[in-house]
Design a protein around this motif. Structure first.
Motif, short mmCIF file in Angstrom:
data_model
loop_
_atom_site.label_atom_id
_atom_site.label_comp_id
_atom_site.label_asym_id
_atom_site.label_seq_id
_atom_site.Cartn_x
_atom_site.Cartn_y
_atom_site.Cartn_z
N ARG A 1 -12.14 17.65 -51.63
CA ARG A 1 -12.31 16.53 -52.27
C ARG A 1 -13.77 16.14 -52.35
O ARG A 1 -14.12 15.67 -53.40
CB ARG A 1 -11.58 15.52 -51.68
N SER A 2 -14.58 16.47 -51.43
CA SER A 2 -15.97 16.10 -51.32
C SER A 2 -16.75 16.98 -52.47
O SER A 2 -17.55 16.21 -53.24
CB SER A 2 -16.42 16.34 -49.73
N CYS B 1 -11.72 16.47 -38.29
CA CYS B 1 -12.22 15.90 -39.57
C CYS B 1 -12.41 14.30 -39.44
O CYS B 1 -11.50 13.67 -38.68
CB CYS B 1 -11.24 16.31 -40.51
N ASP B 2 -13.48 13.95 -40.04
CA ASP B 2 -13.75 12.33 -39.81
C ASP B 2 -12.88 11.55 -40.75
O ASP B 2 -12.79 10.38 -40.51
CB ASP B 2 -15.49 12.07 -40.39
N LYS B 3 -12.20 12.30 -41.59
CA LYS B 3 -11.38 11.44 -42.63
C LYS B 3 -9.84 11.38 -41.90
O LYS B 3 -9.24 10.27 -42.28
CB LYS B 3 -11.28 12.03 -43.95
N CYS B 4 -9.34 12.40 -41.43
CA CYS B 4 -7.97 12.53 -41.35
C CYS B 4 -7.70 12.97 -40.02
O CYS B 4 -6.47 12.92 -39.47
CB CYS B 4 -7.18 13.45 -42.11
N ALA C 1 -21.20 14.68 -41.51
CA ALA C 1 -19.66 14.56 -41.62
C ALA C 1 -19.03 15.82 -41.15
O ALA C 1 -19.54 17.06 -41.13
CB ALA C 1 -19.30 14.46 -43.21
N HIS D 1 -10.51 17.65 -47.25
CA HIS D 1 -11.42 16.67 -47.34
C HIS D 1 -12.81 17.48 -47.79
O HIS D 1 -13.58 16.89 -48.38
CB HIS D 1 -11.63 15.79 -46.31
N LEU E 1 -15.36 17.97 -41.72
CA LEU E 1 -14.52 17.79 -42.86
C LEU E 1 -13.47 18.93 -42.54
O LEU E 1 -13.89 20.15 -42.23
CB LEU E 1 -15.07 17.88 -44.23
#
Length: 333
Positions: free
Chosen positions: A28-29, A3-6, A19, A25, A21
Motif C-alpha cells: 500500500r505504501s 508492522c506499525d500498521k497492523c 516505519a 502495508h 511494514l
C-alpha cells in the motif's frame, strides 16, 4: 519486528521514516507514493477523453522496476477509457539475459491483457550487444552504446505509437545517482534539461514537439522496496543483472549514496528534493538555449536541434550519435 500498521510480522524497516511494514502495508505504501507522483506530475492529461485518450508507452524490460510500474499503472488506469497504454520491450541481443526477461514481459502483458510490442537491436540496427562488447570500436563501456540505442528505439516507437508520454521505471536510487553525477560534473545545463525532459510536472515544463515527454512515476520509491513489492505481489520478474553492466563511475556514486543512506537515513530523498528544486531554477535560466540529442545524454555540441541526415532523429549535429556509433561498429567488423 511487528508492522506499525497492523501488528503482523514486518518484512521491511524503512530507516528513513522509521516505519516497520508487513507485506500488505508495504504494498500500500509503494502504491500510494506512485499514485501521488502521478497526481503531482499531472501524468493524466485533464483534457483526455475516451474519444481522444492520453497515449502512454511504458518501457517494459522485465526487471523489477518496469514490472512494478506496469502493474501499478494497469491497476489504476487499465480500465480508464481516457488512457491507452502500450508496453514496449527492447531486446539488445544479450545471450541468455534478455531472453529470460522477455518471458517475464510476455507473461505480465498477457496477464494484464496489455498491448505489448517487442523490438530488437538486431532487427532495427543489425547489431547485437554481445558482438558490440566484443569489438568495442569506441573503447567505452557497454552501457554507453546500449543507452544510445535504447533511447533511440524508445523515442521512435513512442512517436510511432503517437504517444503523449513515455514512462520508465527509474527508482529513487537511480535518480539520486543521476542527480549526484550531474552535481559532481558541474553540468548545470544537464540539470536544467533533466527538469523539462522527465522531472518537472507536465504543466511546468517547456513544451516541445521534438521529443515525446518522459515521466518516472517510481522515482520516490527506493530500489529495495520495489524489489519487495514485486515479491509480495508475486510478479513475473527477471532479477538478474546485465552481464555487460560496467558503469564504473555510476557504480562509485551508487556506493557513495548507499553509504550516506546507511549513516544518514533519508539522504536519497534529501538529494532529490534539493535537486528537483534546483533543476526547476536551472530550467528557467537555460530555456531557449542550445539543444542536444534525445534522452538525458549530452551529445557534446552546442547548436540547435536539427534532423539527422541519415535517420531523421533529432540531433545537435549533422549525424546523430546513434548513426555515428553504428558507423564505428560497422567499420570494426
Amino acid at each position: 519486528m511487528e508492522c506499525d500498521k497492523c501488528g503482523s510480522d514486518a518484512i521491511h524497516h524503512a530507516a528513513y521514516s522509521g516505519a516497520h511494514l508487513c507485506g500488505e502495508h508495504l504494498r500500500r505504501s509503494v502504491e500510494k507514493r506512485v499514485k501521488r507522483r502521478v497526481r503531482e506530475d499531472g501524468l493524466l492529461d485533464p483534457d483526455a477523453t475516451p474519444d481522444d485518450p492520453d497515449r502512454w508507452v511504458i518501457g517494459l524490460s522485465g526487471g523489477k522496476d518496469s514490472v512494478a510500474l506496469t502493474r501499478i499503472l494497469d491497476d489504476v488506469f487499465g480500465k480508464d477509457p481516457r488512457v491507452e497504454m502500450l508496453a514496449l520491450t527492447i531486446h539488445e541481443g544479450i545471450e541468455g539475459y534478455r531472453d529470460a526477461s522477455v518471458d517475464a514481459c510476455v507473461e505480465l502483458a498477457d496477464e494484464l491483457s496489455l498491448r505489448h510490442e517487442l523490438v530488437s537491436y538486431e532487427e532495427e540496427f543489425d547489431v547485437r550487444m554481445d558482438d558490440v562488447v566484443e569489438d568495442d570500436p569506441e573503447d567505452m563501456a557497454a552501457c554507453a552504446y546500449c543507452g544510445v540505442f535504447r533511447r533511440d528505439l524508445l523515442e521512435n516507437y513512442a512517436a510511432e505509437f503517437d504517444a503523449d508520454k513515455l514512462l520508465t521505471g527509474h527508482n529513487l536510487d537511480d535518480e539520486a545517482q543521476t542527480a549526484m553525477m550531474n552535481f559532481l560534473e558541474g553540468d548545470v545545463r544537464q540539470v536544467a534539461k533533466h527538469f523539462d525532459a522527465s522531472l518537472g510536472p507536465f504543466d511546468e515544463r517547456e513544451a516541445t514537439d521534438a521529443f515525446v515527454p518522459r515521466a518516472k512515476p517510481l522515482r520516490d520509491v527506493p530500489e529495495k522496496e520495489i524489489a519487495l513489492y514485486c515479491h509480495v505481489r508475486d510478479l513475473p520478474t527477471h532479477m538478474a543483472e546485465c552481464p555487460h553492466a560496467e558503469e564504473a563511475y555510476r557504480g562509485e556514486i551508487q556506493s557513495t549514496i548507499h553509504e550516506l543512506e546507511e549513516n544518514h537515513p533519508g539522504a536519497r530523498h534529501s538529494i532529490m528534493a534539493g535537486y528537483e528544486e534546483l533543476s526547476a531554477l536551472a530550467a528557467d535560466a537555460y530555456r531557449g538555449g542550445d539543444g542536444d540529442d534525445a534522452g538525458d545524454e549530452d551529445d557534446g555540441e552546442g547548436s540547435a536541434l536539427r534532423e539527422c541526415e541519415r535517420c531523421g532523429s533529432k540531433t545537435s549535429r549533422d549525424v546523430c550519435r546513434k548513426c555515428r556509433l553504428l558507423d564505428s561498429i560497422e567499420a570494426a567488423t
